[in-house]
Design an enzyme around this catalytic site. Sequence first.
Site, PDB file in Angstrom:
ATOM      1  N   PHE A  11       0.835  -1.218   0.000  1.00 50.65           N
ATOM      2  CA  PHE A  11       0.000   0.000   0.000  1.00 50.65           C
ATOM      3  C   PHE A  11       0.871   1.270   0.000  1.00 50.65           C
ATOM      4  N   ILE A  12       1.583   1.531   1.080  1.00 49.81           N
ATOM      5  CA  ILE A  12       2.353   2.783   1.164  1.00 49.81           C
ATOM      6  C   ILE A  12       3.535   2.730   0.191  1.00 49.81           C
ATOM      7  N   THR A  36       3.908 -11.001  -1.027  1.00 49.24           N
ATOM      8  CA  THR A  36       3.042 -11.771  -0.136  1.00 49.24           C
ATOM      9  C   THR A  36       1.602 -11.442  -0.545  1.00 49.24           C
ATOM     10  N   LEU A  81      10.347  -0.378   3.700  1.00 47.61           N
ATOM     11  CA  LEU A  81       8.931  -0.461   4.091  1.00 47.61           C
ATOM     12  C   LEU A  81       8.451  -1.901   4.239  1.00 47.61           C
ATOM     13  N   THR A 133       6.057   2.806  12.738  1.00 45.85           N
ATOM     14  CA  THR A 133       4.668   3.110  13.052  1.00 45.85           C
ATOM     15  C   THR A 133       4.536   3.764  14.426  1.00 45.85           C
ATOM     16  N   ASP A 134       3.429   4.477  14.623  1.00 47.93           N
ATOM     17  CA  ASP A 134       3.163   5.060  15.946  1.00 47.93           C
ATOM     18  C   ASP A 134       2.803   3.985  16.977  1.00 47.93           C
ATOM     19  N   GLU A 135       2.474   2.765  16.497  1.00 51.58           N
ATOM     20  CA  GLU A 135       2.021   1.727  17.435  1.00 51.58           C
ATOM     21  C   GLU A 135       3.115   1.285  18.399  1.00 51.58           C
ATOM     22  N   TYR A 182       2.517  -7.390  16.329  1.00 51.27           N
ATOM     23  CA  TYR A 182       2.943  -6.511  15.224  1.00 51.27           C
ATOM     24  C   TYR A 182       3.795  -5.367  15.757  1.00 51.27           C
ATOM     25  N   LYS A 186       7.774  -4.383  15.196  1.00 50.63           N
ATOM     26  CA  LYS A 186       8.228  -3.106  14.617  1.00 50.63           C
ATOM     27  C   LYS A 186       9.166  -2.395  15.603  1.00 50.63           C
ATOM     28  N   LEU A 222      -9.391  -1.319   8.095  1.00 50.42           N
ATOM     29  CA  LEU A 222     -10.729  -0.761   8.357  1.00 50.42           C
ATOM     30  C   LEU A 222     -11.361  -0.040   7.156  1.00 50.42           C
ATOM     31  N   PRO A 237     -18.090  -5.118  10.725  1.00 49.17           N
ATOM     32  CA  PRO A 237     -17.720  -5.615  12.062  1.00 49.17           C
ATOM     33  C   PRO A 237     -16.907  -4.599  12.870  1.00 49.17           C
TER      34      PRO A 237
HETATM   35  P1  NAD Z   1       1.397  -3.600   3.266  1.00 49.90           P
HETATM   36  O1  NAD Z   1       1.096  -4.821   4.072  1.00 49.90           O
HETATM   37  O2  NAD Z   1       0.352  -3.020   2.394  1.00 49.90           O
HETATM   38  O3  NAD Z   1       2.671  -3.898   2.323  1.00 49.90           O
HETATM   39  C1  NAD Z   1       3.795  -4.584   2.784  1.00 49.90           C
HETATM   40  C2  NAD Z   1       4.627  -4.992   1.554  1.00 49.90           C
HETATM   41  O4  NAD Z   1       5.787  -5.694   2.032  1.00 49.90           O
HETATM   42  C3  NAD Z   1       3.901  -5.947   0.603  1.00 49.90           C
HETATM   43  O5  NAD Z   1       4.100  -5.531  -0.725  1.00 49.90           O
HETATM   44  C4  NAD Z   1       4.547  -7.287   0.865  1.00 49.90           C
HETATM   45  O6  NAD Z   1       4.552  -8.150  -0.269  1.00 49.90           O
HETATM   46  C5  NAD Z   1       5.951  -6.873   1.259  1.00 49.90           C
HETATM   47  N1  NAD Z   1       6.610  -7.886   2.092  1.00 49.90           N
HETATM   48  C6  NAD Z   1       6.095  -8.497   3.197  1.00 49.90           C
HETATM   49  N2  NAD Z   1       6.977  -9.398   3.671  1.00 49.90           N
HETATM   50  C7  NAD Z   1       8.073  -9.334   2.863  1.00 49.90           C
HETATM   51  C8  NAD Z   1       9.321 -10.006   2.842  1.00 49.90           C
HETATM   52  N3  NAD Z   1       9.614 -10.959   3.751  1.00 49.90           N
HETATM   53  N4  NAD Z   1      10.208  -9.687   1.881  1.00 49.90           N
HETATM   54  C9  NAD Z   1       9.918  -8.732   0.945  1.00 49.90           C
HETATM   55  N5  NAD Z   1       8.747  -8.091   0.897  1.00 49.90           N
HETATM   56  C10 NAD Z   1       7.832  -8.374   1.855  1.00 49.90           C
HETATM   57  O7  NAD Z   1       1.959  -2.545   4.305  1.00 49.90           O
HETATM   58  P2  NAD Z   1       1.775  -0.955   4.336  1.00 49.90           P
HETATM   59  O8  NAD Z   1       0.528  -0.630   5.038  1.00 49.90           O
HETATM   60  O9  NAD Z   1       2.050  -0.405   3.010  1.00 49.90           O
HETATM   61  O10 NAD Z   1       2.985  -0.588   5.336  1.00 49.90           O
HETATM   62  C11 NAD Z   1       4.291  -0.363   4.820  1.00 49.90           C
HETATM   63  C12 NAD Z   1       5.226  -0.036   5.973  1.00 49.90           C
HETATM   64  O11 NAD Z   1       4.756   1.130   6.636  1.00 49.90           O
HETATM   65  C13 NAD Z   1       5.306  -1.126   7.042  1.00 49.90           C
HETATM   66  O12 NAD Z   1       6.640  -1.192   7.488  1.00 49.90           O
HETATM   67  C14 NAD Z   1       4.376  -0.640   8.137  1.00 49.90           C
HETATM   68  O13 NAD Z   1       4.782  -1.122   9.391  1.00 49.90           O
HETATM   69  C15 NAD Z   1       4.556   0.856   8.027  1.00 49.90           C
HETATM   70  N6  NAD Z   1       3.404   1.693   8.454  1.00 49.90           N
HETATM   71  C16 NAD Z   1       2.152   1.450   7.971  1.00 49.90           C
HETATM   72  C17 NAD Z   1       1.091   2.288   8.332  1.00 49.90           C
HETATM   73  C18 NAD Z   1      -0.305   2.083   7.801  1.00 49.90           C
HETATM   74  O14 NAD Z   1      -1.235   2.758   8.260  1.00 49.90           O
HETATM   75  N7  NAD Z   1      -0.538   1.211   6.833  1.00 49.90           N
HETATM   76  C19 NAD Z   1       1.333   3.357   9.202  1.00 49.90           C
HETATM   77  C20 NAD Z   1       2.630   3.569   9.694  1.00 49.90           C
HETATM   78  C21 NAD Z   1       3.667   2.733   9.300  1.00 49.90           C
HETATM   79  O1  DAU Z   2      -1.113   3.326  13.483  1.00 53.00           O
HETATM   80  C1  DAU Z   2      -0.433   2.825  12.375  1.00 53.00           C
HETATM   81  C2  DAU Z   2      -0.902   1.425  12.064  1.00 53.00           C
HETATM   82  O2  DAU Z   2      -2.196   1.551  11.507  1.00 53.00           O
HETATM   83  C3  DAU Z   2       0.032   0.688  11.115  1.00 53.00           C
HETATM   84  O3  DAU Z   2       1.275   0.527  11.719  1.00 53.00           O
HETATM   85  C4  DAU Z   2      -0.557  -0.678  10.740  1.00 53.00           C
HETATM   86  O4  DAU Z   2       0.261  -1.303   9.783  1.00 53.00           O
HETATM   87  C5  DAU Z   2      -1.934  -0.444  10.155  1.00 53.00           C
HETATM   88  O5  DAU Z   2      -2.530  -1.701   9.866  1.00 53.00           O
HETATM   89  C6  DAU Z   2      -2.815   0.342  11.118  1.00 53.00           C
HETATM   90  O6  DAU Z   2      -3.135  -0.448  12.289  1.00 53.00           O
HETATM   91  P1  DAU Z   2      -4.608  -0.463  12.932  1.00 53.00           P
HETATM   92  O7  DAU Z   2      -4.741  -1.709  13.695  1.00 53.00           O
HETATM   93  O8  DAU Z   2      -4.893   0.817  13.618  1.00 53.00           O
HETATM   94  O9  DAU Z   2      -5.496  -0.483  11.562  1.00 53.00           O
HETATM   95  P2  DAU Z   2      -6.814  -1.296  11.176  1.00 53.00           P
HETATM   96  O10 DAU Z   2      -7.298  -0.726   9.883  1.00 53.00           O
HETATM   97  O11 DAU Z   2      -6.630  -2.758  11.273  1.00 53.00           O
HETATM   98  O12 DAU Z   2      -7.835  -0.864  12.313  1.00 53.00           O
HETATM   99  C7  DAU Z   2      -8.177   0.489  12.546  1.00 53.00           C
HETATM  100  C8  DAU Z   2      -9.120   0.525  13.722  1.00 53.00           C
HETATM  101  O13 DAU Z   2     -10.376  -0.082  13.347  1.00 53.00           O
HETATM  102  C9  DAU Z   2      -8.626  -0.264  14.936  1.00 53.00           C
HETATM  103  O14 DAU Z   2      -9.008   0.414  16.125  1.00 53.00           O
HETATM  104  C10 DAU Z   2      -9.364  -1.599  14.839  1.00 53.00           C
HETATM  105  C11 DAU Z   2     -10.687  -1.200  14.187  1.00 53.00           C
HETATM  106  N1  DAU Z   2     -11.288  -2.243  13.305  1.00 53.00           N
HETATM  107  C12 DAU Z   2     -10.517  -2.765  12.320  1.00 53.00           C
HETATM  108  C13 DAU Z   2     -11.031  -3.731  11.466  1.00 53.00           C
HETATM  109  C14 DAU Z   2     -10.178  -4.343  10.376  1.00 53.00           C
HETATM  110  C15 DAU Z   2     -12.606  -2.601  13.474  1.00 53.00           C
HETATM  111  O15 DAU Z   2     -13.324  -2.086  14.362  1.00 53.00           O
HETATM  112  N2  DAU Z   2     -13.125  -3.556  12.639  1.00 53.00           N
HETATM  113  C16 DAU Z   2     -12.393  -4.153  11.645  1.00 53.00           C
HETATM  114  O16 DAU Z   2     -12.911  -5.049  10.922  1.00 53.00           O
END
Ligand code: NAD
Ligand code: DAU
Length: 376
Positions: A11-12, A36, A81, A133-135, A182, A186, A222, A237
Site C-alpha cells: 500500500f504505502i 506476499t 517499508l 509506526t506510531d504503534e 505486530y 516493529k 478498516l 464488524p
Molecule cells: P502492506 O502490508 O500493504 O505492504 C507490505 C509490503 O511488504 C507488501 O508488498 C509485501 O509483499 C511486502 N513484504 C512483506 N513481507 C516481505 C518479505 N519478507 N520480503 C519482501 N517483501 C515483503 O503494508 P503498508 O501498510 O504499506 O505498510 C508499509 C510499511 O509502513 C510497514 O513497514 C508498516 O509497518 C509501516 N506503516 C504502515 C502504516 C499504515 O497505516 N498502513 C502506518 C505507519 C507505518
Molecule cells: O497506526 C499505524 C498502524 O495503523 C500501522 O502501523 C498498521 O500497519 C496499520 O494496519 C494500522 O493499524 P490499525 O490496527 O490501527 O489499523 P486497522 O485498519 O486494522 O484498524 C483500525 C481501527 O479499526 C482499529 O481500532 C481496529 C478497528 N477495526 C478494524 C477492522 C479491520 C474494526 O473495528 N473492525 C475491523 O474489521
Amino acid sequence: MNILITGGAGFIGSHVVRLFVNKYPQYKIINVDKLTYAGNLANLRDIESAPNYKFVRADICDFDTIYSLFQTEQIDGVIHLAAESHVDRSIKDPFTFARTNVMGTLSVLQAAKLYWESLPEGFEGKRFYHISTDEVYGALELTNPEGVKPPFTTKASSGEHHLAYGTDFFYETTKYNPHSPYSASKASSDHFVRAFHDTYGMPTIVTNCSNNYGPYQFPEKLIPLFINNIRHRKPLPVYGKGENVRDWLYVEDHARAIDLIFHQGKVAETYNIGGFNEWKNIDIVRVLILTVDRLLSRAEGEDLDLITYVTDRAGHDMRYAIDSTKLQRELGWEPSLQFEQGIEKTVRWYLDNQEWLDNVTSGDYQLYYEKMYANR
Ligand code: NAD
Ligand code: DAU
C-alpha cells in the site's frame, strides 16, 4: 542515486515508488518485494515500464540475495517499508511478524553495512531510512471522550471535525511500549536500526507514522474493508464499542514526508509523521456509510444498520495520536488534504476501481506476476 525501496508493491510502498520514479528520473529505483498476499504489482502498472524503475521479487530475509542486489545495483540509499503490517494477523501468527519485521530488517541492515563498508567512501553519502509506526509507543488514554479542539493550527487540523480525545500525544521522546505482536516486532526492528547507527555509524533515520488511508490499501484494513462491505451491503464488524481512536493521514501525504525526510532529514534522528487528525472508529464508519450512500445515490444513511458490534480485538490499543510538530517545524512538512477531502477521494477511488478490489478479494492479483513474467 540508486535507491532500494523494500515493500514497494504494498500500500504505502507503491505510493512511495510512484512518487520517486516520476519525480526523480535521474535516480534508479529498485523495488524489492516478496509479493506476499499484501503485495500487488497492479498497484504500479502506470510506472512499471519507466526506464528508471526495476522490480525484483525477493524475500528480505534472504540475506544472500539482498546482499548481491546491493552489489549488482550499487545501492546508495534504502527506504525500508517491507513488513507484515496487519495487527489482527499478528495476533494469529506472531512468528511470521518476527521473521519478516525483525530478521528481515536485520538482513537488509547487514547487507547495507557490508556493501557500504566495502566501498572507498564507506558510509559517506549513503542513507538507510526505516519506515515505522506510531504503534510502537503503545496506547494513549481517552481522557476527553467527547473530544476537544487541540491547540494546533495545521492545514489538516482546521477542519470542522478535528478533535483531540486526550491531553497526551506520542512524541519522538515517548518511551516504547508496544502491545501487539505486530508493534512489538516493529519496535524491535526500530531498535536494530538505531543500534546500527550507534554501533557502526551507519547513517540511519527512523520515522513513526500514524494510520494511513487512501488508494491501494489491502481490504483487510478498516477503511477499504468497510467501503467494500457497504457497497455490497455486507455487515460492518466494529470491534468493541467503536470508541477506539486512530489518527489518520492520507497516504500521499506520508509519501511526500518520506521524500522530504529521505533528502533533508538529519541522520540518527527520529521524526513523527501525522496530521493531528484523530477520529473514533465509529465516527469514521458513519462518515464512510454516508459518503458511499451519497456517491451511489442511495438514501442518506440507508446503510447505517450494517453496523455490527463484534468481540473486541485482543489487547486493542485505545488511542493513537501523533505529535508531528518537529517535522512541521524543522522540515516544513504539512499534510495537504483535510480529512473530509481525503475520505471523499478515497471512497471515490474504491468505488471507481471495483475491478482492483475484486481481484484482491478473489486472490487473482497473485497470478499477475506469474502471467507478466511468463510472457517475457
Ligand atoms: P502492506 O502490508 O500493504 O505492504 C507490505 C509490503 O511488504 C507488501 O508488498 C509485501 O509483499 C511486502 N513484504 C512483506 N513481507 C516481505 C518479505 N519478507 N520480503 C519482501 N517483501 C515483503 O503494508 P503498508 O501498510 O504499506 O505498510 C508499509 C510499511 O509502513 C510497514 O513497514 C508498516 O509497518 C509501516 N506503516 C504502515 C502504516 C499504515 O497505516 N498502513 C502506518 C505507519 C507505518
Ligand atoms: O497506526 C499505524 C498502524 O495503523 C500501522 O502501523 C498498521 O500497519 C496499520 O494496519 C494500522 O493499524 P490499525 O490496527 O490501527 O489499523 P486497522 O485498519 O486494522 O484498524 C483500525 C481501527 O479499526 C482499529 O481500532 C481496529 C478497528 N477495526 C478494524 C477492522 C479491520 C474494526 O473495528 N473492525 C475491523 O474489521
